[in-house]
Design a protein around this motif. Structure first.
Motif, short mmCIF file in Angstrom:
data_model
loop_
_atom_site.label_atom_id
_atom_site.label_comp_id
_atom_site.label_asym_id
_atom_site.label_seq_id
_atom_site.Cartn_x
_atom_site.Cartn_y
_atom_site.Cartn_z
N ASP A 161 25.95 26.98 25.00
CA ASP A 161 26.25 27.42 26.38
C ASP A 161 27.39 26.60 26.99
N VAL A 162 27.39 25.29 26.70
CA VAL A 162 28.43 24.42 27.26
C VAL A 162 29.79 24.77 26.67
N ILE A 163 29.85 24.92 25.35
CA ILE A 163 31.14 25.25 24.71
C ILE A 163 31.63 26.63 25.18
N ALA A 164 30.71 27.59 25.24
CA ALA A 164 31.11 28.94 25.69
C ALA A 164 31.68 28.88 27.11
N GLY A 165 31.01 28.15 27.99
CA GLY A 165 31.45 28.07 29.40
C GLY A 165 32.77 27.34 29.56
N LEU A 166 32.97 26.29 28.76
CA LEU A 166 34.18 25.47 28.94
C LEU A 166 35.39 26.03 28.18
N THR A 167 35.17 26.99 27.29
CA THR A 167 36.30 27.64 26.63
C THR A 167 36.63 28.98 27.30
N ALA A 168 35.83 29.36 28.30
CA ALA A 168 36.09 30.60 29.05
C ALA A 168 37.15 30.34 30.11
N LEU B 109 27.91 16.69 33.93
CA LEU B 109 28.81 16.12 32.91
C LEU B 109 28.17 14.91 32.25
N ALA B 110 27.46 14.10 33.06
CA ALA B 110 26.77 12.93 32.50
C ALA B 110 25.74 13.39 31.47
N ARG B 111 25.07 14.48 31.78
CA ARG B 111 24.06 14.99 30.86
C ARG B 111 24.70 15.49 29.56
N ILE B 112 25.85 16.15 29.68
CA ILE B 112 26.55 16.63 28.48
C ILE B 112 26.97 15.42 27.63
N ASN B 113 27.41 14.35 28.29
CA ASN B 113 27.71 13.11 27.55
C ASN B 113 26.46 12.58 26.85
N ARG B 114 25.36 12.47 27.59
CA ARG B 114 24.11 11.90 27.05
C ARG B 114 23.55 12.72 25.90
N GLU B 115 23.47 14.03 26.11
CA GLU B 115 22.72 14.84 25.15
C GLU B 115 23.59 15.43 24.06
N LEU B 116 24.89 15.60 24.34
CA LEU B 116 25.75 16.23 23.33
C LEU B 116 26.83 15.26 22.84
N GLY B 117 26.74 14.00 23.25
CA GLY B 117 27.69 12.99 22.80
C GLY B 117 29.13 13.30 23.19
N ALA B 118 29.34 13.92 24.33
CA ALA B 118 30.71 14.22 24.79
C ALA B 118 31.31 12.98 25.47
N LYS C 35 42.09 15.67 28.20
CA LYS C 35 41.35 16.32 27.11
C LYS C 35 39.98 15.70 27.02
N VAL C 36 38.96 16.54 26.80
CA VAL C 36 37.59 16.02 26.64
C VAL C 36 37.06 16.55 25.32
N ARG C 37 36.35 15.67 24.61
CA ARG C 37 35.81 16.07 23.31
C ARG C 37 34.30 16.27 23.43
N ILE C 38 33.84 17.43 22.93
CA ILE C 38 32.40 17.69 22.86
C ILE C 38 32.11 18.04 21.41
N GLY C 39 31.56 17.09 20.66
CA GLY C 39 31.37 17.30 19.23
C GLY C 39 32.71 17.55 18.57
N GLU C 40 32.82 18.68 17.88
CA GLU C 40 34.06 19.02 17.16
C GLU C 40 35.11 19.65 18.08
N THR C 41 34.66 20.04 19.26
CA THR C 41 35.52 20.85 20.13
C THR C 41 36.28 19.98 21.12
N SER C 42 37.57 20.27 21.28
CA SER C 42 38.35 19.55 22.29
C SER C 42 38.69 20.54 23.41
N ILE C 43 38.44 20.13 24.65
CA ILE C 43 38.67 21.00 25.81
C ILE C 43 39.79 20.40 26.64
N GLU C 44 40.81 21.22 26.96
CA GLU C 44 41.92 20.72 27.78
C GLU C 44 41.76 21.13 29.22
#
Ligand code: TRP
Length: 321
Positions: free
Chosen positions: A22-29, A222-231, A262-271
């Protein structure tokens, strides 16, 4: 209280992938967005509890006052020997006001997505209301299609406080009301708390408190995405933006990037461009008339609305067929 409400248990491990997806889908939209249901981890839920006590955040106080003042009249609308079903019950603080005034209620069915929290609350309710059957249902109330068998033969009343209905898009709010009508059945009564349209500066302050608790609540996503998804979101490089969109009658909450990054979430980089935002939530405001029109469109007959000029509590009835 909230879409799903107060203190939540940590997410079970099987849902981490769904959260990530859900996070990757939302942040790449385009435009970027995140689903508001992820606000309510343990930290988010306790921040939300603090929001409800803020001097600028009038909705909780207004609604508690309206319910307290009009509880006898609200209770008098309910059918005899009924079950009260609450959608997104949290700590049941508001339902208790109604239950205390309701002489003929036989069962209370709190529906919430947080099982642990629901069980604790059920134990307290059984102690405080020993004459009631307390039948907790662990479910996402937006996806719920039927009620427990124990109350199948009883008339029902529904309860949906907190202006949680305003966190849906209007077409979703209408669909939810229609579905609630199907679940509660012909002749049922539904009590809904709805925040009112009002001067934009009052709305602005309610979502931009001086202490910055709402900002913390928003940034916790965002803190939660860092904590739980290692972003690796840098929380200092994002700002809480909440403003009233008068054309659409809604408060919009965003997280704005203060710079190009740029922010990294796992393998994905979001600009992010400087100033680009992530849209995190809407809180739609209604007039008494616009809400009643939507309720009629969903098959409910408006019975009465109580307001203090800031907030409204509506009673609706589903026609007998
Ligand atoms: N439904 C309430 C509202 O829209 C409570 C709420 C949900 C809220 N999410 C929020 C309040 C985020 C402040 C910030 O006002």
């Amino acid at each position: 209280m909230t879409p799903g409400s107060a203190l939540r248990a940590p997410r079970p491990i099987e849902t981490v992938n769904e959260f990530a997806a859900d996070v990757i889908a939302g942040l790449t939209a385009k435009p970027k967005h995140l689903p508001p249901k992820y606000f309510y981890d343990l930290a988010g839920s306790s921040l939300f509890d603090r929001i409800t006590d803020l001097p600028e955040y009038y909705p909780t106080r207004s609604e508690l006052d309206l319910l307290t003042k009009h509880a006898p009249e609200i209770a008098s609308l309910f059918p005899p020997a009924y079950a009260l079903v609450e959608f997104g019950s949290g700590s049941s603080r508001k339902a208790r006001i109604v239950l205390r005034a309701a002489a003929s209620v036989e069962a209370y069915v709190p529906v919430d997505i947080s099982g642990d929290f629901l069980r604790e609350d059920a134990a307290r309710l059984r102690r405080d209301f020993p004459h009631l059957s307390i039948i907790p249902v662990v479910a996402d109330f937006t996806a719920m299609t039927e009620l427990p068998a124990e109350i199948a033969a009883k008339p029902r009343a529904g309860f949906f406080p907190g202006s949680t209905i305003g966190n849906f898009e209007p077409h979703e709010a209408c669909a939810f009301l229609r579905r609630a009508g199907g679940i509660l059945g012909a002749g049922s009564v539904l009590i809904v708390g709805v925040d009112l349209e009002k001067a934009p500066d009052i709305l602005y302050r309610a979502y931009n408190d001086a202490e910055g608790v709402t900002a913390k609540f928003n940034l916790n996503l965002l803190a939660r995405i860092n904590r739980e998804l290692g972003a690796n979101f840098d929380l200092a490089a994002f700002e809480h933006h909440a403003f009233y969109n008068a054309e659409r009658y809604r408060i919009e909450m965003h997280l704005a990037s203060t710079k190009r990054q740029k922010v990294r979430i796992g393998e994905t980089s979001i600009e992010f461009r400087a100033g680009e935002t992530i849209h995190t939530e809407n809180s739609y405001k209604y007039s008494v008339d616009s809400f009643q029109a939507m309720a009629r469109g969903a098959g409910w007959a408006p019975l009465k609305a109580w307001t203090d000029g800031l907030f409204s509590v509506h009673a609706l009835r589903m026609a007998q067929d």
